[in-house]
Design an enzyme around this catalytic site. Structure first.
Site, PDB file in Angstrom:
ATOM      1  N   ASP A 203     -22.547  16.766  30.197  1.00 43.36           N
ATOM      2  CA  ASP A 203     -22.651  15.742  29.596  1.00 43.36           C
ATOM      3  C   ASP A 203     -24.152  15.449  29.377  1.00 43.36           C
ATOM      4  O   ASP A 203     -24.900  16.041  29.740  1.00 43.36           O
ATOM      5  CB  ASP A 203     -22.189  14.128  30.459  1.00 43.36           C
ATOM      6  CG  ASP A 203     -22.000  13.307  29.667  1.00 43.36           C
ATOM      7  OD1 ASP A 203     -21.090  12.841  28.634  1.00 43.36           O
ATOM      8  OD2 ASP A 203     -23.252  13.068  29.027  1.00 43.36           O
TER       9      ASP A 203
ATOM     10  N   ASP B  55     -24.659  15.310  15.591  1.00 47.25           N
ATOM     11  CA  ASP B  55     -23.625  16.247  15.504  1.00 47.25           C
ATOM     12  C   ASP B  55     -24.346  17.629  15.862  1.00 47.25           C
ATOM     13  O   ASP B  55     -23.665  18.772  16.148  1.00 47.25           O
ATOM     14  CB  ASP B  55     -23.000  16.166  13.593  1.00 47.25           C
ATOM     15  CG  ASP B  55     -22.493  14.779  14.144  1.00 47.25           C
ATOM     16  OD1 ASP B  55     -21.776  14.442  14.836  1.00 47.25           O
ATOM     17  OD2 ASP B  55     -22.046  15.380  12.902  1.00 47.25           O
TER      18      ASP B  55
ATOM     19  N   GLU C 253     -19.915  13.457  24.192  1.00 44.20           N
ATOM     20  CA  GLU C 253     -20.934  14.233  24.443  1.00 44.20           C
ATOM     21  C   GLU C 253     -20.654  15.219  25.720  1.00 44.20           C
ATOM     22  O   GLU C 253     -21.482  15.466  26.159  1.00 44.20           O
ATOM     23  CB  GLU C 253     -21.945  14.380  24.443  1.00 44.20           C
ATOM     24  CG  GLU C 253     -22.012  12.396  25.361  1.00 44.20           C
ATOM     25  CD  GLU C 253     -21.058  11.199  24.999  1.00 44.20           C
ATOM     26  OE1 GLU C 253     -22.036  10.356  25.764  1.00 44.20           O
ATOM     27  OE2 GLU C 253     -21.126  11.106  23.704  1.00 44.20           O
TER      28      GLU C 253
ATOM     29  N   HIS D 195     -26.677  10.285  13.236  1.00 39.90           N
ATOM     30  CA  HIS D 195     -25.374  10.686  13.780  1.00 39.90           C
ATOM     31  C   HIS D 195     -25.380  12.481  13.319  1.00 39.90           C
ATOM     32  O   HIS D 195     -25.214  13.265  13.882  1.00 39.90           O
ATOM     33  CB  HIS D 195     -23.858  10.287  13.267  1.00 39.90           C
ATOM     34  CG  HIS D 195     -23.654   8.938  14.621  1.00 39.90           C
ATOM     35  ND1 HIS D 195     -23.123   8.854  14.885  1.00 39.90           N
ATOM     36  CD2 HIS D 195     -24.165   7.493  13.525  1.00 39.90           C
ATOM     37  CE1 HIS D 195     -23.026   7.903  15.473  1.00 39.90           C
ATOM     38  NE2 HIS D 195     -24.122   6.984  14.949  1.00 39.90           N
TER      39      HIS D 195
END
Length: 329
Positions: free
Chosen positions: A206, A223, A249, A219
């Site tokens: 994670d 990405d 994620e 964002h």
């Protein structure tokens, strides 16, 4: 009283010139119609994007092949008619055994309609064929067994199927396995490891503080982080390992045949690779870290969910202990 004069021989008057002309015109008409039918048949064969063929089974001699053969195979029809091995030599090596075995099944079944195999065309391109074959029931028994068939070029269909399969199993953003596909493969790997009593490791990863990355840099940059971490996973993992994005994620990996010690080494390499990543946004440079939970299969494990639960607990323990580390569960 006997007639001593012998009977006159029968006499057929010559055909009327008009009758002769009509017969000639009729014959010419029949020839013309036959020629038109032959031209029509030839035109139809030229337009069909499939190879029609006939073969004498006993001698393996190709008796007929349609014009599409040269268009699809890119090879000489004359050479094929002279030597059946021209067909064998054009088949993709990995598919040759199947192509010959499935063709032979026509002797038992009378028809085989589900053959698909690859060929290598003369230009080096690999093409997929769907080849149906039948025993010609109308053939004279004295001729032996005649097998006829139709081979259709289905390369575009196969390419489309492959693309649909890729879209169904791949995470669009990171091009790694999506959650459904990853767990399907992981379940299969788990069952195989149990049956063979082989080692297997399961990893959860994670990204630390990923929400902060999105909030600070946007964002689009977030990405890019996901994509680069997926690339790191593909680069570090061994051939045969599974890797996929299973959440926003969150990523997961399965290491078949991997001892706990070796799995830890792979996880450590991945940790270092991610730590070396560098990102920039508006002249600001930053890096990211990840927390990993790692576990291995035990004799008591009956379902994959057991490994997933242990890896998940270990990963959250890594978060609580300060992040950017690997915890074994």
């Amino acid at each position: 009283m006997v007639n001593k004069n012998p009977p006159s021989p029968s006499f057929s008057p010559p055909s009327h010139p008009a009758h002769t002309l009509l017969a000639l015109l009729h014959a010419q008409g029949e020839v013309a119609r036959l020629s038109e039918r032959e031209q029509l048949f030839s035109s139809l064969l030229d337009s069909v994007n499939a190879v029609l063929w006939a073969m004498d089974w006993e001698t393996r001699r190709v008796l007929y092949v349609s014009p599409a053969y040269e268009r699809i195979f890119g090879r000489s029809a004359g050479l094929l008619l002279a030597d059946h091995n021209e067909w064998r030599d054009s088949i993709y090596p990995d598919d040759l055994e199947y192509a010959e075995r499935s063709l032979a099944e026509v002797l038992v079944k009378g028809a085989v309609e589900d053959r698909e195999y690859r060929i290598i065309a003369a230009d080096g391109q690999v093409r997929w064929l769907s080849d149906k074959c039948f025993i010609n029931q109308q053939a004279d028994s004295a001729q032996g067994v005649i097998v006829v068939g139709m081979a259709e070029d289905i390369t575009e269909k196969k390419q489309l199927e492959g693309e649909l399969q890729r879209l169904a199993t791949t995470d669009v953003l990171t091009q790694s396995s999506n959650r459904r596909h990853f767990f399907e493969c992981a379940h299969h790997t788990f069952e195989k490891a149990r049956q063979e009593q082989a080692p297997m490791a399961f990893l959860l990863l994670d990204i630390d503080d990923f929400k902060q990355v999105n909030d600070t840099y946007g964002h689009q940059t977030g990405d890019q982080v996901l994509q680069r971490i997926a690339d790191s996973g593909k680069a570090v993992l061994r051939r045969g390992d599974l890797f996929g994005r299973i959440g926003g994620e969150e990523f997961a990996a399965v290491f078949p045949g991997c001892t706990p010690e070796l799995a830890l080494q792979v996880a450590q390499r991945l940790q270092r690779e991610i730590q070396r990543l560098s990102f920039s946004q508006d002249e600001q440079v930053f890096g990211v870290t990840v927390s990993q939970g790692l576990t291995g299969i035990d004799e008591e494990d009956e379902v994959l969910d057991s490994l997933f639960a242990r890896a998940d607990a270990a990963m959250y323990q890594a978060k609580r202990q300060g992040k950017n580390q690997i915890v074994r569960g």
